[in-house]
Scaffold this motif. Structure first.
Motif, PDB file in Angstrom:
ATOM      1  N   ASP A 217     114.473 -27.250 -28.965  1.00 58.51           N
ATOM      2  CA  ASP A 217     115.909 -27.401 -29.259  1.00 58.51           C
ATOM      3  C   ASP A 217     116.682 -26.103 -29.060  1.00 58.51           C
ATOM      4  O   ASP A 217     117.880 -26.114 -28.802  1.00 58.51           O
ATOM      5  CB  ASP A 217     116.101 -27.924 -30.689  1.00 58.51           C
ATOM      6  N   ASP A 218     115.980 -24.963 -29.179  1.00 57.01           N
ATOM      7  CA  ASP A 218     116.652 -23.652 -29.124  1.00 57.01           C
ATOM      8  C   ASP A 218     115.593 -22.633 -28.702  1.00 57.01           C
ATOM      9  O   ASP A 218     114.626 -22.395 -29.435  1.00 57.01           O
ATOM     10  CB  ASP A 218     117.222 -23.323 -30.510  1.00 57.01           C
ATOM     11  N   ARG A 221     114.987 -19.651 -31.188  1.00 55.92           N
ATOM     12  CA  ARG A 221     114.234 -20.069 -32.377  1.00 55.92           C
ATOM     13  C   ARG A 221     112.765 -20.275 -32.024  1.00 55.92           C
ATOM     14  O   ARG A 221     111.856 -19.848 -32.750  1.00 55.92           O
ATOM     15  CB  ARG A 221     114.830 -21.369 -32.939  1.00 55.92           C
ATOM     16  N   GLU A 244     119.800 -23.378 -18.852  1.00 52.75           N
ATOM     17  CA  GLU A 244     118.828 -23.299 -19.937  1.00 52.75           C
ATOM     18  C   GLU A 244     117.854 -22.147 -19.679  1.00 52.75           C
ATOM     19  O   GLU A 244     117.980 -21.422 -18.692  1.00 52.75           O
ATOM     20  CB  GLU A 244     118.096 -24.637 -20.086  1.00 52.75           C
ATOM     21  N   PRO A 262     117.785 -24.823 -24.444  1.00 59.49           N
ATOM     22  CA  PRO A 262     119.035 -24.053 -24.426  1.00 59.49           C
ATOM     23  C   PRO A 262     118.979 -22.873 -25.385  1.00 59.49           C
ATOM     24  O   PRO A 262     118.109 -22.809 -26.268  1.00 59.49           O
ATOM     25  CB  PRO A 262     120.069 -25.078 -24.916  1.00 59.49           C
ATOM     26  N   LYS A 263     119.926 -21.948 -25.217  1.00 60.48           N
ATOM     27  CA  LYS A 263     120.190 -20.930 -26.229  1.00 60.48           C
ATOM     28  C   LYS A 263     121.305 -21.480 -27.112  1.00 60.48           C
ATOM     29  O   LYS A 263     122.307 -21.977 -26.602  1.00 60.48           O
ATOM     30  CB  LYS A 263     120.649 -19.624 -25.585  1.00 60.48           C
ATOM     31  N   LYS A 264     121.117 -21.387 -28.398  1.00 66.33           N
ATOM     32  CA  LYS A 264     122.157 -21.919 -29.313  1.00 66.33           C
ATOM     33  C   LYS A 264     122.796 -20.810 -30.107  1.00 66.33           C
ATOM     34  O   LYS A 264     122.241 -19.747 -30.273  1.00 66.33           O
ATOM     35  CB  LYS A 264     121.534 -22.964 -30.243  1.00 66.33           C
TER      36      LYS A 264
END
Length: 264
Positions: A217-218, A221, A244, A262-264
């Protein structure tokens, strides 16, 4: 023309399923079963559960005999074929090798082979559960987290490998990216879906191998979770076409793995 093959399952071979469960739970969000699947008989085989209730693949516990026989921590993909025995004979005739001869399991018939350059994979004719005939496996997804999103073959002979997979599995090869001194990163397709890519074997890879990129998701993270949970980053997150990021790591048990998101 028969329909092109798809990746229908992914399997992590590891000597420590509980350790793998902690690592991939933290990095990806998967729930790897704490108990072996009763349907697997004598093998210690555990399902990888996604947050949406589906399965992302399975974990095979490597025992001492398997390790003595040369098995090592690795991710391996399963390719769908209409007839396992015929596929194995055709692969052998084209220079591939048989690592595990065709055998029946509760969910179908499988064999483990290598391509002519030596990268291992399974071929499988699944037996669908009642009422699910004709349904396609969803373990591979171009876009979704907690699924494998990209299949990358690192090989000693990209041109020969592409010809092999085109012939036996019906894939296409259109487009490439220049990787400088490494060579071309050639994209492969199943119909109009981008499956992944074929690239030259780089220094440090002991042998041709399929690498799989799991959706997260990130990416930041996930990167922190890899380091905090005993993994080793081998390639830092790098921006890829579309915006991404992808990175490569080795899990705590020694299996190489990629992550993308992705980067969030």
């Amino acid at each position: 023309m028969t329909e092109a093959s798809n990746f229908i399952w992914y399997e992590l071979m590891t000597p420590d399923p509980a350790g793998a469960a902690r690592f991939y739970g933290a990095v990806v969000g998967w729930n790897i079963a704490s108990e072996r699947d009763p349907a697997a008989g004598d093998m210690d085989y555990r399902m990888i559960g996604r947050s949406d209730g589906g399965n992302a693949g399975g974990v095979l516990a490597l025992n001492a005999d398997m390790i003595a026989g040369g098995a090592r921590p690795i991710w391996i993909g399963y390719l769908h074929v209409a007839d396992v025995d015929a596929a194995v004979e055709a692969i052998k005739a084209d220079g591939g090798t048989v690592q595990m001869p065709p055998m029946d399991i509760p969910v179908g018939r499988i064999a483990m082979v290598t391509d002519p350059q030596g990268a291992p994979f399974y071929v499988m004719t699944p037996t669908p559960p009642p009422g699910m005939e004709g349904m396609e496996s969803d373990v591979f997804s171009v876009t979704e987290a907690q699924h494998v999103r990209w299949n990358e073959l690192a090989t000693s002979d990209p041109v020969a490998a592409i010809a092999f997979y085109r012939k036996h599995f019906g894939w296409g090869q259109e487009g490439e990216m220049d990787m400088g001194s490494i060579g071309a990163y050639r994209f492969i397709q199943r119909g109009d879906v981008g499956l992944g890519a074929v690239m030259p074997l780089m220094t440090g890879y002991p042998a041709p191998v399929w690498n799989f990129y799991i959706g997260v998701d990130d990416i930041d993270r996930a990167r922190a979770a890899v380091s905090a949970n005993g993994g080793t980053i081998t390639n830092e997150p790098m921006e890829i076409p579309g915006g991404e990021y992808a990175m490569n790591a080795i899990d705590p048990q020694g299996a190489s793995v990629g992550f993308v998101g992705p980067k969030k």
